[in-house]
Design a protein around this motif. Structure first.
Motif, PDB file in Angstrom:
ATOM      1  N   THR A 137       0.828  -1.209   0.000  1.00  0.00           N
ATOM      2  CA  THR A 137       0.000   0.000   0.000  1.00  0.00           C
ATOM      3  C   THR A 137       0.857   1.251   0.000  1.00  0.00           C
ATOM      4  OG1 THR A 137      -1.765  -1.141   1.172  1.00  0.00           O
ATOM      5  CG2 THR A 137      -1.797   1.262   1.227  1.00  0.00           C
ATOM      6  N   THR A 138       1.934   1.230   0.827  1.00  0.00           N
ATOM      7  CA  THR A 138       2.833   2.386   0.896  1.00  0.00           C
ATOM      8  C   THR A 138       3.525   2.621  -0.437  1.00  0.00           C
ATOM      9  OG1 THR A 138       3.253   1.937   3.233  1.00  0.00           O
ATOM     10  CG2 THR A 138       4.798   3.388   2.099  1.00  0.00           C
ATOM     11  N   ARG A 139       3.990   1.513  -1.063  1.00  0.00           N
ATOM     12  CA  ARG A 139       4.662   1.649  -2.355  1.00  0.00           C
ATOM     13  C   ARG A 139       3.704   2.216  -3.403  1.00  0.00           C
ATOM     14  NH1 ARG A 139       6.812  -3.491  -0.974  1.00  0.00           N
ATOM     15  NH2 ARG A 139       5.313  -4.514  -2.380  1.00  0.00           N
ATOM     16  N   THR A 140       2.464   1.764  -3.368  1.00  0.00           N
ATOM     17  CA  THR A 140       1.476   2.253  -4.326  1.00  0.00           C
ATOM     18  C   THR A 140       1.208   3.736  -4.119  1.00  0.00           C
ATOM     19  OG1 THR A 140       0.407   0.089  -4.409  1.00  0.00           O
ATOM     20  CG2 THR A 140      -0.881   1.960  -5.181  1.00  0.00           C
ATOM     21  N   GLN A 141       1.088   4.146  -2.856  1.00  0.00           N
ATOM     22  CA  GLN A 141       0.850   5.554  -2.552  1.00  0.00           C
ATOM     23  C   GLN A 141       2.024   6.425  -3.011  1.00  0.00           C
ATOM     24  OE1 GLN A 141       0.152   5.364   1.666  1.00  0.00           O
ATOM     25  NE2 GLN A 141      -2.070   5.090   1.438  1.00  0.00           N
ATOM     26  N   ASN A 142       3.264   5.924  -2.787  1.00  0.00           N
ATOM     27  CA  ASN A 142       4.446   6.681  -3.209  1.00  0.00           C
ATOM     28  C   ASN A 142       4.509   6.807  -4.725  1.00  0.00           C
ATOM     29  OD1 ASN A 142       5.267   6.991  -0.568  1.00  0.00           O
ATOM     30  ND2 ASN A 142       6.666   5.241  -0.595  1.00  0.00           N
ATOM     31  N   THR A 143       4.154   5.715  -5.416  1.00  0.00           N
ATOM     32  CA  THR A 143       4.157   5.736  -6.879  1.00  0.00           C
ATOM     33  C   THR A 143       3.138   6.729  -7.408  1.00  0.00           C
ATOM     34  OG1 THR A 143       4.842   3.417  -6.969  1.00  0.00           O
ATOM     35  CG2 THR A 143       3.840   4.347  -8.952  1.00  0.00           C
ATOM     36  N   LYS A 144       1.936   6.722  -6.800  1.00  0.00           N
ATOM     37  CA  LYS A 144       0.893   7.653  -7.230  1.00  0.00           C
ATOM     38  C   LYS A 144       1.299   9.094  -6.969  1.00  0.00           C
ATOM     39  CE  LYS A 144      -3.120   4.608  -6.790  1.00  0.00           C
ATOM     40  NZ  LYS A 144      -4.413   4.381  -6.084  1.00  0.00           N
ATOM     41  N   ALA A 145       1.938   9.345  -5.814  1.00  0.00           N
ATOM     42  CA  ALA A 145       2.374  10.703  -5.473  1.00  0.00           C
ATOM     43  C   ALA A 145       3.434  11.185  -6.459  1.00  0.00           C
ATOM     44  CB  ALA A 145       2.920  10.741  -4.050  1.00  0.00           C
ATOM     45  N   SER A 146       4.382  10.282  -6.802  1.00  0.00           N
ATOM     46  CA  SER A 146       5.425  10.636  -7.756  1.00  0.00           C
ATOM     47  C   SER A 146       4.835  10.921  -9.130  1.00  0.00           C
ATOM     48  CB  SER A 146       6.443   9.492  -7.856  1.00  0.00           C
ATOM     49  OG  SER A 146       7.415   9.769  -8.835  1.00  0.00           O
ATOM     50  N   SER A 147       3.883  10.082  -9.554  1.00  0.00           N
ATOM     51  CA  SER A 147       3.223  10.273 -10.842  1.00  0.00           C
ATOM     52  C   SER A 147       2.454  11.591 -10.876  1.00  0.00           C
ATOM     53  CB  SER A 147       2.281   9.108 -11.125  1.00  0.00           C
ATOM     54  OG  SER A 147       1.574   9.304 -12.318  1.00  0.00           O
ATOM     55  N   SER A 148       1.792  11.903  -9.770  1.00  0.00           N
ATOM     56  CA  SER A 148       1.025  13.145  -9.690  1.00  0.00           C
ATOM     57  C   SER A 148       1.934  14.363  -9.813  1.00  0.00           C
ATOM     58  CB  SER A 148       0.257  13.192  -8.366  1.00  0.00           C
ATOM     59  OG  SER A 148      -0.489  14.381  -8.255  1.00  0.00           O
ATOM     60  N   ARG A 149       3.108  14.305  -9.176  1.00  0.00           N
ATOM     61  CA  ARG A 149       4.074  15.415  -9.267  1.00  0.00           C
ATOM     62  C   ARG A 149       4.568  15.570 -10.702  1.00  0.00           C
ATOM     63  NH1 ARG A 149       5.899  13.346  -4.262  1.00  0.00           N
ATOM     64  NH2 ARG A 149       7.529  12.143  -5.324  1.00  0.00           N
ATOM     65  N   GLU A 150       4.851  14.448 -11.360  1.00  0.00           N
ATOM     66  CA  GLU A 150       5.322  14.502 -12.741  1.00  0.00           C
ATOM     67  C   GLU A 150       4.264  15.106 -13.657  1.00  0.00           C
ATOM     68  OE1 GLU A 150       6.414  10.521 -13.779  1.00  0.00           O
ATOM     69  OE2 GLU A 150       8.446  10.736 -12.991  1.00  0.00           O
ATOM     70  N   LEU A 151       3.007  14.724 -13.434  1.00  0.00           N
ATOM     71  CA  LEU A 151       1.923  15.260 -14.266  1.00  0.00           C
ATOM     72  C   LEU A 151       1.763  16.759 -14.054  1.00  0.00           C
ATOM     73  CD1 LEU A 151      -0.750  12.424 -13.891  1.00  0.00           C
ATOM     74  CD2 LEU A 151       0.509  13.041 -15.957  1.00  0.00           C
ATOM     75  N   ARG A 152       1.837  17.206 -12.801  1.00  0.00           N
ATOM     76  CA  ARG A 152       1.725  18.646 -12.516  1.00  0.00           C
ATOM     77  C   ARG A 152       2.864  19.411 -13.191  1.00  0.00           C
ATOM     78  NH1 ARG A 152       0.322  16.953  -7.221  1.00  0.00           N
ATOM     79  NH2 ARG A 152       2.437  17.397  -6.497  1.00  0.00           N
ATOM     80  N   GLN A 153       4.079  18.848 -13.111  1.00  0.00           N
ATOM     81  CA  GLN A 153       5.228  19.507 -13.719  1.00  0.00           C
ATOM     82  C   GLN A 153       5.085  19.570 -15.236  1.00  0.00           C
ATOM     83  OE1 GLN A 153       7.510  21.098 -12.199  1.00  0.00           O
ATOM     84  NE2 GLN A 153       8.854  21.575 -13.932  1.00  0.00           N
ATOM     85  N   LEU A 154       4.579  18.503 -15.836  1.00  0.00           N
ATOM     86  CA  LEU A 154       4.374  18.495 -17.284  1.00  0.00           C
ATOM     87  C   LEU A 154       3.338  19.536 -17.698  1.00  0.00           C
ATOM     88  CD1 LEU A 154       4.439  14.705 -18.246  1.00  0.00           C
ATOM     89  CD2 LEU A 154       6.035  16.480 -18.995  1.00  0.00           C
ATOM     90  N   HIS A 155       2.276  19.671 -16.908  1.00  0.00           N
ATOM     91  CA  HIS A 155       1.254  20.673 -17.211  1.00  0.00           C
ATOM     92  C   HIS A 155       1.843  22.079 -17.143  1.00  0.00           C
ATOM     93  CE1 HIS A 155      -2.581  18.674 -17.890  1.00  0.00           C
ATOM     94  NE2 HIS A 155      -2.260  17.780 -16.979  1.00  0.00           N
ATOM     95  N   ILE A 156       2.680  22.347 -16.162  1.00  0.00           N
ATOM     96  CA  ILE A 156       3.304  23.668 -16.029  1.00  0.00           C
ATOM     97  C   ILE A 156       4.183  23.957 -17.246  1.00  0.00           C
ATOM     98  CG2 ILE A 156       4.989  25.018 -14.715  1.00  0.00           C
ATOM     99  CD1 ILE A 156       3.942  23.576 -12.190  1.00  0.00           C
ATOM    100  N   LEU A 157       5.024  22.983 -17.614  1.00  0.00           N
ATOM    101  CA  LEU A 157       5.927  23.168 -18.753  1.00  0.00           C
ATOM    102  C   LEU A 157       5.150  23.292 -20.059  1.00  0.00           C
ATOM    103  CD1 LEU A 157       8.696  20.558 -17.811  1.00  0.00           C
ATOM    104  CD2 LEU A 157       8.871  23.053 -17.700  1.00  0.00           C
ATOM    105  N   TYR A 158       4.116  22.467 -20.200  1.00  0.00           N
ATOM    106  CA  TYR A 158       3.321  22.510 -21.432  1.00  0.00           C
ATOM    107  C   TYR A 158       2.597  23.845 -21.575  1.00  0.00           C
ATOM    108  CZ  TYR A 158      -0.618  21.974 -24.554  1.00  0.00           C
ATOM    109  OH  TYR A 158      -1.542  22.197 -25.536  1.00  0.00           O
ATOM    110  N   ASN A 159       1.969  24.321 -20.509  1.00  0.00           N
ATOM    111  CA  ASN A 159       1.235  25.590 -20.570  1.00  0.00           C
ATOM    112  C   ASN A 159       2.164  26.754 -20.935  1.00  0.00           C
ATOM    113  OD1 ASN A 159      -1.266  24.462 -19.958  1.00  0.00           O
ATOM    114  ND2 ASN A 159      -0.984  24.697 -17.754  1.00  0.00           N
ATOM    115  N   LYS A 160       3.381  26.721 -20.396  1.00  0.00           N
ATOM    116  CA  LYS A 160       4.357  27.766 -20.729  1.00  0.00           C
ATOM    117  C   LYS A 160       4.741  27.674 -22.208  1.00  0.00           C
ATOM    118  CE  LYS A 160       8.950  29.484 -19.480  1.00  0.00           C
ATOM    119  NZ  LYS A 160      10.139  29.292 -18.593  1.00  0.00           N
ATOM    120  N   THR A 161       4.965  26.452 -22.681  1.00  0.00           N
ATOM    121  CA  THR A 161       5.330  26.245 -24.085  1.00  0.00           C
ATOM    122  C   THR A 161       4.189  26.662 -24.998  1.00  0.00           C
ATOM    123  OG1 THR A 161       6.723  24.370 -23.439  1.00  0.00           O
ATOM    124  CG2 THR A 161       6.127  24.537 -25.768  1.00  0.00           C
ATOM    125  N   ARG A 162       2.966  26.335 -24.610  1.00  0.00           N
ATOM    126  CA  ARG A 162       1.795  26.671 -25.417  1.00  0.00           C
ATOM    127  C   ARG A 162       1.638  28.188 -25.542  1.00  0.00           C
ATOM    128  NH1 ARG A 162      -3.551  27.878 -24.418  1.00  0.00           N
ATOM    129  NH2 ARG A 162      -5.042  27.223 -26.036  1.00  0.00           N
TER     130      ARG A 162
END
Length: 244
Positions: A13-38
């Motif tokens: 459960t802990t590993r799954t939560q950590n993976t989801k948290a890491s994925s969520s951070r990556e998605l937020r960062q991609l959205h920030i970079l994409y919006n700036k590029t757009r």
């Protein structure tokens, strides 16, 4: 003798939560970079150039748009990948003004799970292919009503798609400029020349370019010129003559 220290092992459960948290951070960062590029793209000369090309009255009607070869957004070429994505989705947004039900697809064998989640959050449907040497699901989505967006494809990939799908409307490499990347009569030059003669030469062409200095399409991107190609619809008189 010191007491043994029991190490607490992370649970599933802990590993799954950590993976989801890491994925969520990556998605937020991609959205920030994409919006700036757009934002940079929409203010660029390149944006105006592509917008005017798509306003052409004699281009084919489009109901689907497919991106090929976008690559992973977490690659070392992330900046160029995000630029390519910004162009792709801006084209889709312009086409949606005439075709609100436009279907948007993307296919690349290097997409990660995070790439797919990010693209899906932007309204893109992911098509799958087992490898770069197979056409994959894109083949069944490319027809006369499809705009294929494929800048930066390899010659092998162009050969694959030209041979299997009717790419009668696409934005990709400028083949006249592409041949110049290799010495004349070299293997690369001959292959690019062959592809151009067999599949591209009979299509109408408009060069895609911002013109002059452009902060979006900078010096590192200029060695990759693009062009818009499409097949002109035959006149009824010519069709009737050909049938005789």
């Amino acid at each position: 003798m010191p007491h043994a220290v029991e190490v607490e092992r992370p649970t599933k459960t802990t590993r799954t939560q950590n993976t989801k948290a890491s994925s969520s951070r990556e998605l937020r960062q991609l959205h920030i970079l994409y919006n700036k590029t757009r934002e940079q793209y929409l203010l660029s000369n390149l944006s105006l150039s592509i917008m005017h090309l798509l306003e052409s009255k004699n281009r084919p009607a489009v109901k689907k748009i497919v991106s090929l070869g976008l690559g992973s957004l977490k690659s070392t070429n992330q900046t160029r990948r995000l630029k390519q994505l910004a162009i792709f989705l801006a084209i889709a947004a312009q086409l949606q003004q005439q075709e609100p039900k436009l279907k948007i697809y993307a296919q690349d064998p290097s997409f990660s799970r995070t790439d797919e989640q990010f693209l899906q959050s932007l309204g893109v449907t992911i098509l799958s292919t087992p490898s770069a040497t197979e056409v994959g699901e894109a083949a069944s989505h490319i027809d006369a009503s499809t705009l294929v967006y494929c800048p930066f494809l390899t010659l092998e990939a162009y050969q694959l798609f030209f041979s299997s799908s009717p790419l009668n409307f696409f934005i990709g490499d400028d083949f006249d400029a592409l041949r110049l990347k290799w010495p004349k009569r070299s293997a690369g030059w001959i292959e690019a020349e062959s592809l151009s003669r067999r599949f591209v030469q009979g299509l109408r062409k408009r060069v895609v370019g911002g013109g002059g200095e452009d902060e979006f399409w900078d010096r590192e991107d200029r060695p990759f010129p693009m062009a818009m190609y499409w097949s002109a619809p035959q006149r009824q008189g010519k069709q009737a003559k050909a049938m005789l």
